[in-house]
Design a protein around this motif. Structure first.
Motif, PDB file in Angstrom:
ATOM      1  N   MET A   1       0.838  -1.162   0.000  1.00  0.00           N
ATOM      2  CA  MET A   1       0.000   0.000   0.000  1.00  0.00           C
ATOM      3  C   MET A   1       0.899   1.246   0.000  1.00  0.00           C
ATOM      4  O   MET A   1       1.724   1.413   0.883  1.00  0.00           O
ATOM      5  CB  MET A   1      -0.890  -0.055   1.246  1.00  0.00           C
ATOM      6  CG  MET A   1      -1.719   1.143   1.452  1.00  0.00           C
ATOM      7  SD  MET A   1      -2.882   1.084   2.844  1.00  0.00           S
ATOM      8  CE  MET A   1      -2.657  -0.432   3.644  1.00  0.00           C
ATOM      9  N   PRO A   2       0.747   2.130  -1.003  1.00  0.00           N
ATOM     10  CA  PRO A   2       1.608   3.304  -1.080  1.00  0.00           C
ATOM     11  C   PRO A   2       1.271   4.323   0.015  1.00  0.00           C
ATOM     12  O   PRO A   2       0.112   4.576   0.305  1.00  0.00           O
ATOM     13  CB  PRO A   2       1.314   3.874  -2.461  1.00  0.00           C
ATOM     14  CG  PRO A   2      -0.011   3.326  -2.850  1.00  0.00           C
ATOM     15  CD  PRO A   2      -0.163   2.032  -2.131  1.00  0.00           C
ATOM     16  N   LEU A   3       2.309   4.867   0.597  1.00  0.00           N
ATOM     17  CA  LEU A   3       2.133   5.868   1.641  1.00  0.00           C
ATOM     18  C   LEU A   3       2.573   7.230   1.129  1.00  0.00           C
ATOM     19  O   LEU A   3       3.446   7.347   0.288  1.00  0.00           O
ATOM     20  CB  LEU A   3       2.948   5.496   2.883  1.00  0.00           C
ATOM     21  CG  LEU A   3       2.551   4.214   3.601  1.00  0.00           C
ATOM     22  CD1 LEU A   3       3.500   3.967   4.763  1.00  0.00           C
ATOM     23  CD2 LEU A   3       1.127   4.293   4.097  1.00  0.00           C
ATOM     24  N   ALA A   4       1.948   8.258   1.644  1.00  0.00           N
ATOM     25  CA  ALA A   4       2.297   9.638   1.309  1.00  0.00           C
ATOM     26  C   ALA A   4       2.163  10.459   2.585  1.00  0.00           C
ATOM     27  O   ALA A   4       1.618  10.003   3.585  1.00  0.00           O
ATOM     28  CB  ALA A   4       1.369  10.168   0.227  1.00  0.00           C
ATOM     29  N   GLN A   5       2.657  11.662   2.543  1.00  0.00           N
ATOM     30  CA  GLN A   5       2.580  12.536   3.709  1.00  0.00           C
ATOM     31  C   GLN A   5       1.338  13.411   3.621  1.00  0.00           C
ATOM     32  O   GLN A   5       1.002  13.940   2.567  1.00  0.00           O
ATOM     33  CB  GLN A   5       3.819  13.416   3.808  1.00  0.00           C
ATOM     34  CG  GLN A   5       5.055  12.658   4.222  1.00  0.00           C
ATOM     35  CD  GLN A   5       6.200  13.596   4.545  1.00  0.00           C
ATOM     36  OE1 GLN A   5       6.193  14.749   4.150  1.00  0.00           O
ATOM     37  NE2 GLN A   5       7.174  13.088   5.266  1.00  0.00           N
ATOM     38  N   CYS A   6       0.676  13.537   4.752  1.00  0.00           N
ATOM     39  CA  CYS A   6      -0.483  14.419   4.839  1.00  0.00           C
ATOM     40  C   CYS A   6      -0.004  15.852   4.620  1.00  0.00           C
ATOM     41  O   CYS A   6       0.994  16.272   5.211  1.00  0.00           O
ATOM     42  CB  CYS A   6      -1.140  14.285   6.216  1.00  0.00           C
ATOM     43  SG  CYS A   6      -2.465  15.477   6.506  1.00  0.00           S
ATOM     44  N   PRO A   7      -0.669  16.630   3.763  1.00  0.00           N
ATOM     45  CA  PRO A   7      -0.225  18.009   3.524  1.00  0.00           C
ATOM     46  C   PRO A   7      -0.401  18.924   4.740  1.00  0.00           C
ATOM     47  O   PRO A   7       0.218  19.976   4.812  1.00  0.00           O
ATOM     48  CB  PRO A   7      -1.102  18.477   2.366  1.00  0.00           C
ATOM     49  CG  PRO A   7      -2.212  17.513   2.251  1.00  0.00           C
ATOM     50  CD  PRO A   7      -1.796  16.256   2.925  1.00  0.00           C
ATOM     51  N   ILE A   8      -1.186  18.517   5.726  1.00  0.00           N
ATOM     52  CA  ILE A   8      -1.426  19.350   6.900  1.00  0.00           C
ATOM     53  C   ILE A   8      -0.454  19.019   8.033  1.00  0.00           C
ATOM     54  O   ILE A   8       0.288  19.883   8.497  1.00  0.00           O
ATOM     55  CB  ILE A   8      -2.887  19.194   7.398  1.00  0.00           C
ATOM     56  CG1 ILE A   8      -3.877  19.450   6.266  1.00  0.00           C
ATOM     57  CG2 ILE A   8      -3.163  20.100   8.589  1.00  0.00           C
ATOM     58  CD1 ILE A   8      -3.809  20.828   5.639  1.00  0.00           C
ATOM     59  N   CYS A   9      -0.442  17.736   8.477  1.00  0.00           N
ATOM     60  CA  CYS A   9       0.381  17.373   9.633  1.00  0.00           C
ATOM     61  C   CYS A   9       1.656  16.627   9.250  1.00  0.00           C
ATOM     62  O   CYS A   9       2.477  16.344  10.116  1.00  0.00           O
ATOM     63  CB  CYS A   9      -0.437  16.522  10.612  1.00  0.00           C
ATOM     64  SG  CYS A   9      -0.878  14.890   9.989  1.00  0.00           S
ATOM     65  N   GLU A  10       1.823  16.284   7.996  1.00  0.00           N
ATOM     66  CA  GLU A  10       3.004  15.621   7.446  1.00  0.00           C
ATOM     67  C   GLU A  10       3.260  14.228   8.018  1.00  0.00           C
ATOM     68  O   GLU A  10       4.378  13.748   7.999  1.00  0.00           O
ATOM     69  CB  GLU A  10       4.233  16.514   7.601  1.00  0.00           C
ATOM     70  CG  GLU A  10       4.104  17.816   6.836  1.00  0.00           C
ATOM     71  CD  GLU A  10       5.328  18.704   6.957  1.00  0.00           C
ATOM     72  OE1 GLU A  10       6.293  18.325   7.636  1.00  0.00           O
ATOM     73  OE2 GLU A  10       5.295  19.784   6.357  1.00  0.00           O
ATOM     74  N   LYS A  11       2.224  13.551   8.525  1.00  0.00           N
ATOM     75  CA  LYS A  11       2.360  12.159   8.945  1.00  0.00           C
ATOM     76  C   LYS A  11       2.178  11.265   7.731  1.00  0.00           C
ATOM     77  O   LYS A  11       1.493  11.624   6.779  1.00  0.00           O
ATOM     78  CB  LYS A  11       1.300  11.805   9.988  1.00  0.00           C
ATOM     79  CG  LYS A  11       1.594  12.358  11.355  1.00  0.00           C
ATOM     80  CD  LYS A  11       0.651  11.755  12.368  1.00  0.00           C
ATOM     81  CE  LYS A  11       1.069  12.195  13.747  1.00  0.00           C
ATOM     82  NZ  LYS A  11       0.354  11.489  14.787  1.00  0.00           N
ATOM     83  N   SER A  12       2.797  10.087   7.748  1.00  0.00           N
ATOM     84  CA  SER A  12       2.640   9.131   6.657  1.00  0.00           C
ATOM     85  C   SER A  12       1.275   8.460   6.747  1.00  0.00           C
ATOM     86  O   SER A  12       0.926   7.887   7.777  1.00  0.00           O
ATOM     87  CB  SER A  12       3.736   8.073   6.715  1.00  0.00           C
ATOM     88  OG  SER A  12       4.984   8.652   6.433  1.00  0.00           O
ATOM     89  N   ILE A  13       0.513   8.558   5.671  1.00  0.00           N
ATOM     90  CA  ILE A  13      -0.800   7.926   5.604  1.00  0.00           C
ATOM     91  C   ILE A  13      -0.958   7.271   4.237  1.00  0.00           C
ATOM     92  O   ILE A  13      -0.202   7.550   3.308  1.00  0.00           O
ATOM     93  CB  ILE A  13      -1.955   8.936   5.842  1.00  0.00           C
ATOM     94  CG1 ILE A  13      -1.948  10.026   4.771  1.00  0.00           C
ATOM     95  CG2 ILE A  13      -1.872   9.540   7.219  1.00  0.00           C
ATOM     96  CD1 ILE A  13      -3.142  10.947   4.809  1.00  0.00           C
ATOM     97  N   SER A  14      -1.957   6.420   4.121  1.00  0.00           N
ATOM     98  CA  SER A  14      -2.237   5.749   2.854  1.00  0.00           C
ATOM     99  C   SER A  14      -2.763   6.770   1.842  1.00  0.00           C
ATOM    100  O   SER A  14      -3.482   7.706   2.196  1.00  0.00           O
ATOM    101  CB  SER A  14      -3.285   4.664   3.070  1.00  0.00           C
ATOM    102  OG  SER A  14      -3.746   4.177   1.828  1.00  0.00           O
ATOM    103  N   LYS A  15      -2.417   6.568   0.581  1.00  0.00           N
ATOM    104  CA  LYS A  15      -2.927   7.460  -0.460  1.00  0.00           C
ATOM    105  C   LYS A  15      -4.428   7.275  -0.674  1.00  0.00           C
ATOM    106  O   LYS A  15      -5.079   8.128  -1.246  1.00  0.00           O
ATOM    107  CB  LYS A  15      -2.199   7.217  -1.781  1.00  0.00           C
ATOM    108  CG  LYS A  15      -0.820   7.790  -1.814  1.00  0.00           C
ATOM    109  CD  LYS A  15      -0.252   7.699  -3.215  1.00  0.00           C
ATOM    110  CE  LYS A  15       1.059   8.435  -3.286  1.00  0.00           C
ATOM    111  NZ  LYS A  15       1.581   8.454  -4.647  1.00  0.00           N
TER     112      LYS A  15
END
Length: 69
Positions: A1-15
């Motif tokens: 599952m690809p992960l990306a950073q949330c644009p608000i809090c910059e935590k790694s989350i699923s796309k």
């Protein structure tokens, strides 16, 4: 599952996340907004295409039918 950073809090989350579990930001990657805009454009194109086809093919047939009566 690809992960990306949330644009608000910059935590790694699923796309594919619908909301960020860290900060609660709804639709962090604006996927729904893009889908809605694409859907609107496609509906407008379908309506315009339908009106064009009626104008080019349907209206002349109705006029011919009216002249025959």
């Amino acid at each position: 599952m690809p992960l990306a950073q949330c644009p608000i809090c910059e935590k790694s989350i699923s796309k594919r996340a619908y909301a960020c579990p860290g900060c609660g930001e709804p639709d962090p990657f604006h996927r729904r907004v893009k889908f809605k805009a694409l859907s609107t454009v496609l509906w407008i194109a379908a309506i315009v295409g339908g009106l064009y086809l009626f104008w080019v093919y349907g209206l002349p047939m109705l006029i011919d039918l009216a002249h025959k009566l």
